[in-house]
Scaffold this active site. Structure first.
Site, mmCIF file in Angstrom:
data_model
loop_
_atom_site.group_PDB
_atom_site.id
_atom_site.type_symbol
_atom_site.label_atom_id
_atom_site.label_comp_id
_atom_site.label_asym_id
_atom_site.label_seq_id
_atom_site.Cartn_x
_atom_site.Cartn_y
_atom_site.Cartn_z
ATOM 1 N NE ARG A 102 -3.202 0.430 -0.703
ATOM 2 C CZ ARG A 102 -3.582 0.449 -1.968
ATOM 3 N NH1 ARG A 102 -3.348 1.541 -2.709
ATOM 4 N NH2 ARG A 102 -4.159 -0.593 -2.512
ATOM 5 C CE LYS A 137 -0.864 28.199 -3.886
ATOM 6 N NZ LYS A 137 -1.634 28.913 -4.916
ATOM 7 C CE LYS A 169 3.066 34.463 -2.497
ATOM 8 N NZ LYS A 169 2.274 33.234 -2.716
ATOM 9 C CD GLU A 202 2.542 38.334 -4.440
ATOM 10 O OE1 GLU A 202 1.536 39.019 -4.189
ATOM 11 O OE2 GLU A 202 2.710 37.172 -3.995
ATOM 12 C CG ASP A 224 0.216 36.812 -7.335
ATOM 13 O OD1 ASP A 224 0.239 35.616 -7.669
ATOM 14 O OD2 ASP A 224 -0.616 37.275 -6.539
#
Length: 286
Positions: A102, A137, A169, A202, A224
């Site tokens: 698994r 992410k 950012k 950013e 962005d």
């Protein structure tokens, strides 16, 4: 990115935790009905189409579970596969094959999906000078596997985590009181702590791009959620002063247009957070 030593340690930790999580105090299904000395053979079968990923990870899992397991690898990482292909044969103690099954399948199904999606995006920008990047992410706990899969698909890795690149950012900039303050404080921090980290900033619009260009020490500007027109303008403004990266809601329909704007990089969270696992199975051979 992280060092090879860090990478290897992350992989070891993932394997140890995955087996701990799945096996606990024993695989009682196998212990109950399979004799200790029983030996068997199984094949890892593809029931889908795409790019295979996780073969080398599977080798590590099988070795961790039982060094007596022998593998015959027929298809290597990063290769195209289709329904009915056999990636590998595994032979040895039957209990050990089942114990590892698994963890191997879960990892390979996800890594293959990510590699497949990445390859599609890489193909979509072919002929341009744009490199496809991943993001942070990722699935908590298995980031190294997902970033590994991106590379298998032909993409490259962005920073691995919060510790291996400075990325200022919108929230950093707002909390710090603006772009100039954030960059100057960052350079002072790096000097005081003797850290050699690249600085990425950013920009939310062309005005912010212009402000960033007045500052020294910025390695890359992240454009962005820019539209095509402003992306082209930003690339022209920046020239060779630093590298450029586009990000924000970029998908298979738009990625080619952003690449043709001339950016060096396109980062896409969808490579890791929006994939459909490849269908793989492990079948015993009688």
């Amino acid at each position: 990115m992280i060092t090879q030593e860090q990478f290897d340690q992350e992989v070891k930790s993932i394997i140890a935790n995955a087996i701990r999580e799945d096996v606990g105090d024993g695989d009682h299904s196998s212990l109950a009905c399979i004799p200790e000395n029983a030996r068997g053979k199984a094949k890892l079968l593809v029931k889908d189409k795409g790019i295979i990923g996780g073969v080398n990870f599977a080798k590590k899992v099988f070795a961790y579970v039982d060094k007596n397991l022998k593998l015959d690898i027929l298809i290597e990482d990063g290769s195209e596969v289709t329904y009915g292909d056999v990636v590998m044969y595994i032979e040895g103690p039957s209990r050990s094959i089942l114990k590892a099954e698994r963890t191997v399948l879960n990892a390979m199904q996800r890594m293959s999906a990510i590699a497949t999606k990445t390859r599609m995006f890489v193909d979509l920008v072919k002929g341009t000078n744009t490199t496809i990047l991943d993001t942070r992410k990722t699935t908590p706990g298995i980031r190294v596997l997902e970033k590994w899969a991106v590379k298998l698909g032909g993409g490259e890795n962005h920073r691995f985590a919060l510790y291996d690149m400075i990325m200022l950012k919108d929230n950093h900039i707002d909390f710090a009181g603006g772009i100039t303050n954030a960059v100057e404080m960052t350079k002072q921090y790096l000097k005081e702590t003797a850290r050699d980290l690249k600085i990425m900033v950013e920009a939310r619009d062309l005005v912010e791009v212009q402000e960033i260009l007045t500052l020294d020490g910025v390695y890359r500007i992240l454009l962005d959620n820019f539209d095509y027109e402003d992306t082209r303008k930003a690339v022209k403004m920046i020239g060779d002063k630093c590298l450029t990266e586009s990000s924000g809601n970029i998908n298979e329909s738009t990625i080619r247009f952003y690449a043709e704007c001339g950016v060096n990089f396109i980062s896409c969270g969808a490579l890791t957070h929006s994939v459909h696992n490849m269908d793989l199975s492990l079948k015993a051979i009688k």
